[in-house]
Design an enzyme around this catalytic site. Sequence first.
Site, PDB file in Angstrom:
ATOM      1  N   LYS A  22       0.831  -1.208   0.000  1.00 31.85           N
ATOM      2  CA  LYS A  22       0.000   0.000   0.000  1.00 31.85           C
ATOM      3  C   LYS A  22       0.865   1.258   0.000  1.00 31.85           C
ATOM      4  CE  LYS A  22      -3.726  -2.614   1.971  1.00 31.85           C
ATOM      5  NZ  LYS A  22      -4.408  -3.164   3.143  1.00 31.85           N
ATOM      6  N   ASP A  66     -11.294   2.493   3.357  1.00 29.44           N
ATOM      7  CA  ASP A  66     -11.518   1.049   3.217  1.00 29.44           C
ATOM      8  C   ASP A  66     -13.016   0.745   3.129  1.00 29.44           C
ATOM      9  OD1 ASP A  66      -9.537  -0.805   2.848  1.00 29.44           O
ATOM     10  OD2 ASP A  66      -9.054  -1.057   4.979  1.00 29.44           O
ATOM     11  N   GLN A 117      -4.919  -1.866   9.192  1.00 29.95           N
ATOM     12  CA  GLN A 117      -4.672  -3.178   8.597  1.00 29.95           C
ATOM     13  C   GLN A 117      -5.274  -4.268   9.491  1.00 29.95           C
ATOM     14  OE1 GLN A 117      -3.186  -3.776   5.505  1.00 29.95           O
ATOM     15  NE2 GLN A 117      -3.952  -5.843   5.909  1.00 29.95           N
TER      16      GLN A 117
END
Length: 299
Positions: free
Chosen positions: A53, A120, A97
């Site tokens: 990322k 997200d 994460q």
Amino acid sequence: MTARIIDGKALAHSLRTQYRERVAQLKTQGVAPGLAVILVGDNPASKVYVGNKVKACEECGVASFHHSLPAEAGEADVLALIARLNADPTVHGILVQLPLPPHIDVRRVLEAIAVDKDVDGFHLYNVGGLVVGNTIFPPCTPYGVQLLLETTGIDVAGKNAVIVGASNIVGKPMALMLLQKEATVTICHAKTRDLAQHTILADILIAAAGKPGLIVPQMVKQGAIVIDVGINRLPDNRIVGDVDFDGVKEKASWITPVPGGVGPMTVTMLIENTLKSAELRLGTGQGIGHQGWDSVTLP
Ligand code: NAD
């Protein structure tokens, strides 16, 4: 029939090239888009994902702020960091994460992220937006699949879409997106009886179970579009999807490879959502690639 390949790597590359232009545009207007990534603990797979990322951010000219907390960090530490990032104007997207260590309540952490930085798309507000077909940040993996499907030029309206896997991050949001696009959607999962009876009817088959070799040719309708979301590491270290690629490609009309299919698109959609967040803050712009998708009203 040998299926045509849906090349996620090539699409991701082309989108990232466009993103560099969008970043340059934003910068001329005084906004340098930034993504904060929070990693708790030292799960090796998570470290690799975070590394990818950060690399994608660099490639597109997006600033990345990497926050690593030790595995023993408490929930309060994570929440305090999120509160700081929520208030930081240089941060347009915040990503935690997953998975988090078991002593941390995932839901509480995800709900703490400001909805306008929830790139997200896991905050309940954005999940709700997805349900009613009006989401700001579609979750990255199904969003990537959506764009891959669009490259085939096939209209999904009225098609039978079967999704194998019902997780909150892939299967369920994928189902909602395809329903919004007026597909007839079936969701299968580990408790589904006679999986093949469902998959054989699929015009669009999406495998997201995390089981190598789960989808074999006998389960696939002639001419189906097959999207393989699975990422599985075999004992010999090879990475494969959930689909028996060599067998199924002889029956499908389109198929994604693993690697090089959905994987590169997931990270790319994270950048898309981060840019969209920065553009929304400026009051300009829309993301690319999905206009019309959100505006369909179901009868
Ligand atoms: P998960 O474990 O949270 O969910 C798996 C789902 O598959 C569950 O709903 C389960 O019921 C179902 N399932 C398991 N075995 C099954 C079977 N035999 N038949 C039918 N359904 C079955 O997993 P996830 O996080 O949704 O990820 C799924 C796969 O996708 C994994 O391989 C993961 O690595 C991969 N993944 C890839 C990307 C990407 O960018 N390509 C992103 C996220 C996840």
